[in-house]
Design a protein around this motif. Structure first.
Motif, short mmCIF file in Angstrom:
data_model
loop_
_atom_site.label_atom_id
_atom_site.label_comp_id
_atom_site.label_asym_id
_atom_site.label_seq_id
_atom_site.Cartn_x
_atom_site.Cartn_y
_atom_site.Cartn_z
N ARG A 158 -64.65 20.64 -25.95
CA ARG A 158 -64.00 19.77 -24.96
C ARG A 158 -64.93 19.46 -23.79
N SER A 159 -65.59 20.48 -23.30
CA SER A 159 -66.50 20.24 -22.17
C SER A 159 -67.69 19.40 -22.60
N ALA A 160 -68.19 19.60 -23.82
CA ALA A 160 -69.32 18.81 -24.31
C ALA A 160 -68.93 17.35 -24.45
N PHE A 161 -67.73 17.09 -25.00
CA PHE A 161 -67.31 15.69 -25.15
C PHE A 161 -67.14 15.03 -23.78
N ALA A 162 -66.52 15.74 -22.84
CA ALA A 162 -66.33 15.16 -21.50
C ALA A 162 -67.67 14.83 -20.86
N ALA A 163 -68.66 15.74 -21.02
CA ALA A 163 -69.97 15.51 -20.42
C ALA A 163 -70.68 14.34 -21.09
N VAL A 164 -70.61 14.26 -22.43
CA VAL A 164 -71.29 13.18 -23.15
C VAL A 164 -70.63 11.84 -22.84
N GLU A 165 -69.30 11.82 -22.77
CA GLU A 165 -68.60 10.57 -22.46
C GLU A 165 -68.98 10.07 -21.06
N GLU A 166 -69.02 11.00 -20.12
CA GLU A 166 -69.41 10.60 -18.77
C GLU A 166 -70.86 10.14 -18.74
N GLY A 167 -71.72 10.85 -19.48
CA GLY A 167 -73.12 10.44 -19.54
C GLY A 167 -73.31 9.10 -20.20
N TYR A 168 -72.46 8.77 -21.20
CA TYR A 168 -72.57 7.47 -21.86
C TYR A 168 -72.25 6.35 -20.88
N ARG A 169 -71.22 6.55 -20.05
CA ARG A 169 -70.87 5.53 -19.07
C ARG A 169 -72.00 5.31 -18.06
N LEU A 170 -72.75 6.38 -17.80
CA LEU A 170 -73.85 6.29 -16.86
C LEU A 170 -75.17 5.91 -17.53
N ARG A 201 -76.84 7.63 -19.82
CA ARG A 201 -77.73 8.75 -20.13
C ARG A 201 -77.74 9.08 -21.62
N PHE A 202 -76.66 8.76 -22.36
CA PHE A 202 -76.56 9.07 -23.79
C PHE A 202 -76.24 7.81 -24.57
N GLY A 203 -76.62 7.82 -25.83
CA GLY A 203 -76.27 6.73 -26.72
C GLY A 203 -74.93 6.98 -27.38
N TYR A 204 -74.46 5.95 -28.10
CA TYR A 204 -73.15 6.06 -28.73
C TYR A 204 -73.12 7.11 -29.83
N LEU A 205 -74.26 7.34 -30.51
CA LEU A 205 -74.29 8.35 -31.57
C LEU A 205 -73.95 9.74 -31.02
N GLU A 206 -74.44 10.04 -29.81
CA GLU A 206 -74.10 11.33 -29.18
C GLU A 206 -72.61 11.40 -28.88
N VAL A 207 -72.04 10.28 -28.41
CA VAL A 207 -70.61 10.25 -28.13
C VAL A 207 -69.81 10.46 -29.42
N LEU A 208 -70.19 9.74 -30.47
CA LEU A 208 -69.49 9.86 -31.75
C LEU A 208 -69.58 11.27 -32.31
N ASP A 209 -70.75 11.88 -32.20
CA ASP A 209 -70.91 13.26 -32.69
C ASP A 209 -70.04 14.23 -31.90
N ALA A 210 -69.99 14.07 -30.59
CA ALA A 210 -69.14 14.94 -29.77
C ALA A 210 -67.66 14.74 -30.09
N GLN A 211 -67.28 13.48 -30.34
CA GLN A 211 -65.90 13.20 -30.72
C GLN A 211 -65.53 13.91 -32.02
N ARG A 212 -66.37 13.76 -33.02
CA ARG A 212 -66.09 14.37 -34.32
C ARG A 212 -66.06 15.89 -34.22
N THR A 213 -66.93 16.46 -33.43
CA THR A 213 -66.93 17.92 -33.26
C THR A 213 -65.62 18.40 -32.62
N LEU A 214 -65.15 17.68 -31.62
CA LEU A 214 -63.91 18.06 -30.95
C LEU A 214 -62.72 17.91 -31.88
#
Length: 469
Positions: A402-414, A416-429
């Motif tokens: 949960r904390s990883a997804f929240a951090a990656v989602e926030e980083g994507y908006r800023l 800092r991360f690409g969509y693949l990182e967001v998608l991977d964090a989503q699937r993991t959660l």
């Protein structure tokens, strides 16, 4: 979560008396009371199972219930036990064996004989001294010796007690099946809720991607990927809803209805069940009906041996009657007795066979205990594995995901991360939450299996006194 406690369906002692007046002996025969086993029922206390009344009808006689609104586990178990046709069938068998026990205590009926002798002899035989026609009316009564009737009554009473144990085994099986079906519905409800949360989560990410694509920050291909992921979550939600509908129907079928009309089930699936030590559970194997019944089975076979021994004692038949001598206009009384001579058959082989079946029952009891212990070991292994998995997921995996997804989602908006990182964090959660829900469901189902094998609620297994200790 363990099965709630139920009040045992106690049965007291059934005293049966039979009076039979024989015309010959003019004796009142009284059959002593027939003892019945008090079957302990710590699982399922407080819920009524339909029983045939002494008049031969099922009570309570009312239409099958199909509940509406929210259903608790206790509600489901109550209807499953009360409306199970399987249990009603076992109840009829108990009543039938009760009647057989009464019949086994009945003495044999007297026999009336009417005999005409020397018909046609008449007055032509007067010079030779032959008496004319005679008519004899006599009653015979078989007197059973060696305790045969008491042995039959004891054997029939123990047959009835075995039917009680079979009923208890079936009752616990119904209880376990209803619990498993209830947990399937409860888990399906959580799965639907989880799928809805995931859909909302993916929808939120899709909106973020759409905003960034419109701003020209990222490639439109990321919006396509986000749309595919969102569509997959909708498919998963539809699948979860279909599974929920099937689970609801399966639960309603256990209380006799082809369709479910209740709104939802209520229960605490997310709290992990207790995990006593295996040593604390294995002490209660003797409480399982398939093991406990062997005490009665051994007593029954010993009673059968007693009956075979009694059959080696010959019975006496007493006869008394009245004879009319028509030629001399006179009356006479006749009395007599007969007894078989046990020179050729004293039923020794029958007694030996019955004694061998007693020894066989003791070995079968040990076999049943070993089998239930093996099943308990496997069920406890499943419980421990699911319990540990749920604890590990709740303690480390889920918070991290949960904390990883929240951090990656926030980083994507800023940026800092690409969509693949967001998608991977989503699937993991999503995977972690699904796995945690599955582990909790497996743990609670394992609890039901363990309780079926130990015959007592899991929560009290470690502290409850063990019978015979």
């Amino acid at each position: 979560m363990s099965l709630p406690g139920f009040v045992s369906l106690s049965r007291g002692w059934c005293a049966v008396r039979t009076w039979s007046v024989t015309s010959v002996l003019l004796t009142v025969v009284t059959v002593p009371a027939v003892a019945q086993v008090m079957v302990p029922r710590p699982l399922g206390a407080g819920l009524v199972v339909s029983q045939p009344s002494t008049g031969g009808t099922l009570t309570p006689s009312r239409p099958l219930e199909n509940p509406t609104g929210r259903v608790t586990l206790r509600d489901a178990l109550a209807m499953g036990l009360r409306q199970s046709p399987e249990l009603a069938s076992f109840a009829w068998e108990i009543r039938a064996r009760e009647s057989a026990a009464i019949q086994a205590g009945r003495p044999p009926n007297p026999v009336a004989d009417l005999l005409f002798e020397d018909l046609g002899a008449g007055r032509a035989a007067d010079e030779s001294g032959t008496v004319g026609a005679q008519a004899t009316l006599q009653l015979s009564q078989l007197i059973e010796l060696g305790g045969k009737r008491a042995a039959r009554r004891s054997l029939a009473g123990l047959d009835r007690d075995l039917a009680e144990w079979d009923f208890e085994t079936a009752r616990i099986d119904v209880l376990t099946r209803v619990t498993a079906a209830f947990l399937d519905v409860l888990a399906s409800q959580h799965t639907v809720a989880l799928a809805e949360r995931n859909r909302a989560l993916f929808d939120q990410v899709d909106q973020t991607v759409r905003t960034r694509v419109e701003a020209g920050v990222v490639s439109p291909i990321e919006q396509t990927k986000a749309g595919v992921a969102l569509a997959m979550t909708r498919i998963e939600m539809q699948r979860a809803q279909r599974s929920l509908a099937a689970a609801r129907t399966a639960l309603a079928a256990l209380w006799g209805h082809p369709s479910a009309v209740f709104d939802s089930v209520a229960g605490d699936l997310l709290s992990p069940p207790p995990l006593p030590s295996f040593e604390a559970l294995v002490r209660h194997v003797a409480d399982h009906p398939e093991v406990a019944r062997w005490v009665t089975e051994i007593a029954r076979r010993d009673a059968a041996r007693g009956l075979e021994s009694a059959r080696g004692v010959p019975d006496v038949t007493v006869t008394a009657g009245y004879r009319r001598l028509t030629e001399v206009d006179s009356n006479a009384f006749v009395i007599g007795a007969s007894i078989p001579l046990p020179f050729l058959d004293r039923n020794r082989a029958g007694v030996q066979a019955a004694a061998q079946r007693v020894a066989q029952a003791r070995d079968e009891e040990r076999s049943a205990r070993a089998r239930i212990t093996t099943l308990l070991s496997a069920a406890y292994r499943d419980l421990a594995a699911a319990h540990d998995e749920a604890a590990a997921l709740a303690g480390a995996v889920l918070p991290g995901a949960r904390s990883a997804f929240a951090a990656v989602e926030e980083g994507y908006r800023l940026g800092r991360f690409g969509y693949l990182e967001v998608l991977d964090a989503q699937r993991t959660l999503v995977s972690a939450e699904t796995q945690h829900l599955r582990a909790l469901t497996d743990a609670h189902k394992a609890v039901a299996q363990v309780e079926r094998l130990i015959g007592v609620p899991l929560a009290s297994a470690a502290s409850a006194p063990v019978k015979g200790q």
